[in-house]
Write a protein that holds these residues in place. Sequence first.
Motif, PDB file in Angstrom:
ATOM      1  N   LYS A 124       0.886  -1.149   0.056  1.00  0.00           N
ATOM      2  CA  LYS A 124       0.037  -0.221   0.004  1.00  0.00           C
ATOM      3  C   LYS A 124       0.932   1.210   0.029  1.00  0.00           C
ATOM      4  O   LYS A 124       1.935   1.321   0.555  1.00  0.00           O
ATOM      5  N   ARG A 126       1.147   4.656   1.383  1.00  0.00           N
ATOM      6  CA  ARG A 126       0.814   5.336   2.630  1.00  0.00           C
ATOM      7  C   ARG A 126       0.727   6.951   2.553  1.00  0.00           C
ATOM      8  O   ARG A 126       1.940   7.523   2.409  1.00  0.00           O
ATOM      9  N   ARG A 127      -0.302   7.580   2.753  1.00  0.00           N
ATOM     10  CA  ARG A 127      -0.436   8.894   2.887  1.00  0.00           C
ATOM     11  C   ARG A 127      -1.078   9.261   4.220  1.00  0.00           C
ATOM     12  O   ARG A 127      -1.636   8.473   4.903  1.00  0.00           O
ATOM     13  N   ARG A 128      -1.400  10.508   4.482  1.00  0.00           N
ATOM     14  CA  ARG A 128      -2.172  11.035   5.506  1.00  0.00           C
ATOM     15  C   ARG A 128      -3.220  11.789   5.164  1.00  0.00           C
ATOM     16  O   ARG A 128      -3.016  12.818   4.419  1.00  0.00           O
ATOM     17  N   THR A 129      -4.289  11.911   6.124  1.00  0.00           N
ATOM     18  CA  THR A 129      -5.193  12.902   5.901  1.00  0.00           C
ATOM     19  C   THR A 129      -5.571  13.532   7.404  1.00  0.00           C
ATOM     20  O   THR A 129      -5.468  12.782   8.412  1.00  0.00           O
ATOM     21  N   ASN A 137      -5.482  10.645   9.928  1.00  0.00           N
ATOM     22  CA  ASN A 137      -5.958   9.125   9.638  1.00  0.00           C
ATOM     23  C   ASN A 137      -5.174   8.722   8.651  1.00  0.00           C
ATOM     24  O   ASN A 137      -4.698   9.610   7.662  1.00  0.00           O
ATOM     25  N   PRO A 138      -4.945   7.455   8.287  1.00  0.00           N
ATOM     26  CA  PRO A 138      -4.217   6.797   7.147  1.00  0.00           C
ATOM     27  C   PRO A 138      -5.036   7.185   5.734  1.00  0.00           C
ATOM     28  O   PRO A 138      -6.258   7.171   6.029  1.00  0.00           O
ATOM     29  N   TYR A 139      -4.367   7.384   4.829  1.00  0.00           N
ATOM     30  CA  TYR A 139      -5.024   7.595   3.653  1.00  0.00           C
ATOM     31  C   TYR A 139      -4.314   7.036   2.501  1.00  0.00           C
ATOM     32  O   TYR A 139      -3.270   7.135   1.971  1.00  0.00           O
ATOM     33  N   GLN A 140      -4.606   5.480   2.434  1.00  0.00           N
ATOM     34  CA  GLN A 140      -3.805   4.645   1.632  1.00  0.00           C
ATOM     35  C   GLN A 140      -4.462   4.259   0.516  1.00  0.00           C
ATOM     36  O   GLN A 140      -5.506   4.360   0.266  1.00  0.00           O
TER      37      GLN A 140
END
Length: 188
Positions: A124, A126-129, A137-140
Amino acid sequence: MVRYSRAVENPTKSCKARGAYLRVHFKNTRETANALRRMPVRRATRYLKNVINKKEIVPFKRYNGGVSRKAQAKVFKVSQGRWPKKSAEILLDLLKNAESNADVKGLDVDHLVIDHIQVNRAPKIRRRTYRAHGRINPYQSSPCHIELILSEKENILTRTGGAIEDEPSAKKKESKKKLKRQKMMNRE
């Protein structure tokens, strides 16, 4: 040389193509690839173009939570389906690549069948929001690996069970009424 999950029965009569870490949803691509399995290449390209234009649907059989019911899915004897455009475009590009590989190998493109197609999950991205009250929160994204093997078959069978003929049948269907009229004209 990259290892494929399945060995080819006859390497001289088949060709391969694969894509790794493709930025397209795994679940949609898995369902689209599953619909292409054992399809002739010409039919598969036509099917994917129809999916992009929403003329034919991709049946969702496993990952179907929250997928709405569509009338087009009745063809596949299921009720749920979607038109995953990005997955169809990626698979169409991969199919074109495999077709050109077959052309370089000297295989007959009209007799190629999708013998093996597989979609695996990739790691995945991985980014963040940013959420309310200073939370994160994770933003995958869920990318995937795709591999396919095309094999040359002598006679390609259709869904109805008959073989596809190279030239259309010469005999034209005529109505009974027309035949009776011709018979009456010949008597006179």
